[in-house]
Design a protein around this motif. Structure first.
Motif, PDB file in Angstrom:
ATOM      1  N   LEU A   1       8.172  10.554  14.456  1.00 42.79           N
ATOM      2  CA  LEU A   1       7.471   9.353  14.024  1.00 42.79           C
ATOM      3  C   LEU A   1       6.742   9.579  12.702  1.00 42.79           C
ATOM      4  O   LEU A   1       6.659   8.682  11.871  1.00 42.79           O
ATOM      5  N   SER A   2       6.239  10.784  12.522  1.00 41.55           N
ATOM      6  CA  SER A   2       5.570  11.115  11.267  1.00 41.55           C
ATOM      7  C   SER A   2       6.552  11.017  10.106  1.00 41.55           C
ATOM      8  O   SER A   2       6.250  10.456   9.045  1.00 41.55           O
TER       9      SER A   2
ATOM     10  N   PHE B   1       9.180   7.795   5.621  1.00 42.05           N
ATOM     11  CA  PHE B   1      10.426   7.198   5.137  1.00 42.05           C
ATOM     12  C   PHE B   1      10.253   5.698   4.884  1.00 42.05           C
ATOM     13  O   PHE B   1      10.763   5.156   3.895  1.00 42.05           O
ATOM     14  N   LEU B   2       9.525   5.038   5.778  1.00 41.76           N
ATOM     15  CA  LEU B   2       9.324   3.598   5.657  1.00 41.76           C
ATOM     16  C   LEU B   2       8.235   3.226   4.663  1.00 41.76           C
ATOM     17  O   LEU B   2       8.026   2.044   4.371  1.00 41.76           O
ATOM     18  N   GLY B   3       7.518   4.227   4.153  1.00 43.23           N
ATOM     19  CA  GLY B   3       6.470   3.948   3.188  1.00 43.23           C
ATOM     20  C   GLY B   3       5.144   3.614   3.818  1.00 43.23           C
ATOM     21  O   GLY B   3       4.289   2.982   3.186  1.00 43.23           O
ATOM     22  N   HIS B   4       4.944   4.037   5.078  1.00 44.79           N
ATOM     23  CA  HIS B   4       3.676   3.790   5.764  1.00 44.79           C
ATOM     24  C   HIS B   4       2.719   4.947   5.511  1.00 44.79           C
ATOM     25  O   HIS B   4       3.130   6.106   5.491  1.00 44.79           O
TER      26      HIS B   4
ATOM     27  N   THR C   1       3.722   2.065  11.842  1.00 47.71           N
ATOM     28  CA  THR C   1       5.020   2.308  12.463  1.00 47.71           C
ATOM     29  C   THR C   1       5.018   1.899  13.923  1.00 47.71           C
ATOM     30  O   THR C   1       6.048   1.495  14.468  1.00 47.71           O
ATOM     31  N   TRP C   2       3.871   1.979  14.562  1.00 48.70           N
ATOM     32  CA  TRP C   2       3.737   1.639  15.981  1.00 48.70           C
ATOM     33  C   TRP C   2       4.280   0.255  16.295  1.00 48.70           C
ATOM     34  O   TRP C   2       4.898   0.024  17.340  1.00 48.70           O
ATOM     35  N   TRP C   3       4.093  -0.678  15.390  1.00 47.21           N
ATOM     36  CA  TRP C   3       4.489  -2.062  15.658  1.00 47.21           C
ATOM     37  C   TRP C   3       5.998  -2.250  15.708  1.00 47.21           C
ATOM     38  O   TRP C   3       6.479  -3.319  16.085  1.00 47.21           O
ATOM     39  N   TYR C   4       6.757  -1.226  15.350  1.00 47.63           N
ATOM     40  CA  TYR C   4       8.210  -1.351  15.405  1.00 47.63           C
ATOM     41  C   TYR C   4       8.757  -1.010  16.788  1.00 47.63           C
ATOM     42  O   TYR C   4       9.949  -1.124  17.031  1.00 47.63           O
TER      43      TYR C   4
ATOM     44  N   SER D   1       0.824  -1.212   0.000  1.00 48.73           N
ATOM     45  CA  SER D   1       0.000   0.000   0.000  1.00 48.73           C
ATOM     46  C   SER D   1       0.856   1.259   0.000  1.00 48.73           C
ATOM     47  O   SER D   1       0.341   2.365   0.131  1.00 48.73           O
ATOM     48  N   SER D   2       2.167   1.106  -0.149  1.00 49.52           N
ATOM     49  CA  SER D   2       3.072   2.250  -0.115  1.00 49.52           C
ATOM     50  C   SER D   2       3.161   2.925  -1.483  1.00 49.52           C
ATOM     51  O   SER D   2       3.331   2.240  -2.503  1.00 49.52           O
ATOM     52  N   PRO D   3       3.083   4.240  -1.515  1.00 47.85           N
ATOM     53  CA  PRO D   3       3.254   4.955  -2.791  1.00 47.85           C
ATOM     54  C   PRO D   3       4.729   5.031  -3.156  1.00 47.85           C
ATOM     55  O   PRO D   3       5.606   4.688  -2.349  1.00 47.85           O
ATOM     56  N   GLU D   4       4.994   5.459  -4.371  1.00 48.62           N
ATOM     57  CA  GLU D   4       6.386   5.681  -4.764  1.00 48.62           C
ATOM     58  C   GLU D   4       6.988   6.749  -3.849  1.00 48.62           C
ATOM     59  O   GLU D   4       6.323   7.707  -3.465  1.00 48.62           O
ATOM     60  N   ARG D   5       8.255   6.580  -3.498  1.00 50.73           N
ATOM     61  CA  ARG D   5       8.906   7.560  -2.647  1.00 50.73           C
ATOM     62  C   ARG D   5      10.388   7.633  -2.968  1.00 50.73           C
ATOM     63  O   ARG D   5      10.961   6.708  -3.552  1.00 50.73           O
TER      64      ARG D   5
END
Length: 201
Positions: A157-158, A163-166, A172-175, A62-66
């Motif tokens: 965190l934002s 950066f991680l594509g979320h 990100t919380w699960w990290y 579900s990550s867009p191009e980045r």
């Protein structure tokens, strides 16, 4: 990580002289960028912009191009690999390739990684290290660092999520999984921020 990278340099070269350098560069890239293994394996030569010190990541899940920025040492390592890869395998546009010059498969990569990590102790519940563990370690280490330095964790965190594509902070919380003291503070700070963003009391 250092031990794993040293082991990559001892991988056999009978099928391809590029074999050791491929895995050294791939694993190093995963560790310092937190990319999904699948994202790294799908990289093309043109995705690496050495002059701009950045890497284009194609849409995944579900990550867009980045575009993600790269440290100078990472740029240097990728430049070296790309130069050798083009000399040995001038055809094709995949960045990380196997003995035939075709892009590495996820199955083959995991098999080699299992060999590289044989005998290593694992801190978590899983019996064997996984390539995706570098992504978890990357995110967790940054969250812990910001917490120890009393940084505005919610703001960082934002940025980390993008950066991680979320798409949102929930992923990100699960990290938040290691360094209990520092990450407990980060988790609490993030929980308050997340509740405020949703308008919860």
């Amino acid at each position: 990580l250092g031990l794993i990278l040293r082991r990559t340099r001892k991988l056999p070269t009978r099928h391809s002289p590029l074999h050791p350098l491929t895995y050294e560069t791939l694993i190093g890239l995963l560790a310092c960028t937190g990319l999904r293994p699948g994202e790294a394996l799908r990289l093309r030569l043109c995705d690496f912009d050495a002059a701009g010190a950045q890497l284009r990541i194609a849409p995944c899940k579900s990550s867009p191009e980045r575009m993600i920025p790269l440290h100078a040492s990472t740029v240097q390592a990728l430049e070296r690999y790309r130069r050798v890869r083009r000399r040995l395998f001038p055809l094709g546009d995949g960045l990380f390739v196997g003995a035939t010059g075709l892009p590495l498969s996820a199955r083959r990569t995991e098999k080699v990684f299992r060999r590289l990590t044989c005998g290593l102790a694992v801190n978590g519940e899983r019996r064997h290290p996984r390539l995706v563990d570098f992504r978890h370690a990357f995110a967790s280490s940054w969250i812990a660092r910001w917490s120890r330095e009393a940084k505005p964790v919610s703001h960082y965190l934002s940025r980390l999520a993008r950066f991680l594509g979320h798409h949102d902070f929930t992923s990100t919380w699960w990290y938040v999984a290691s360094d209990p003291k520092a990450l407990a503070a980060a988790a609490d700070s993030f929980r308050r921020f997340h509740e405020q963003s949703r308008g919860l009391p």
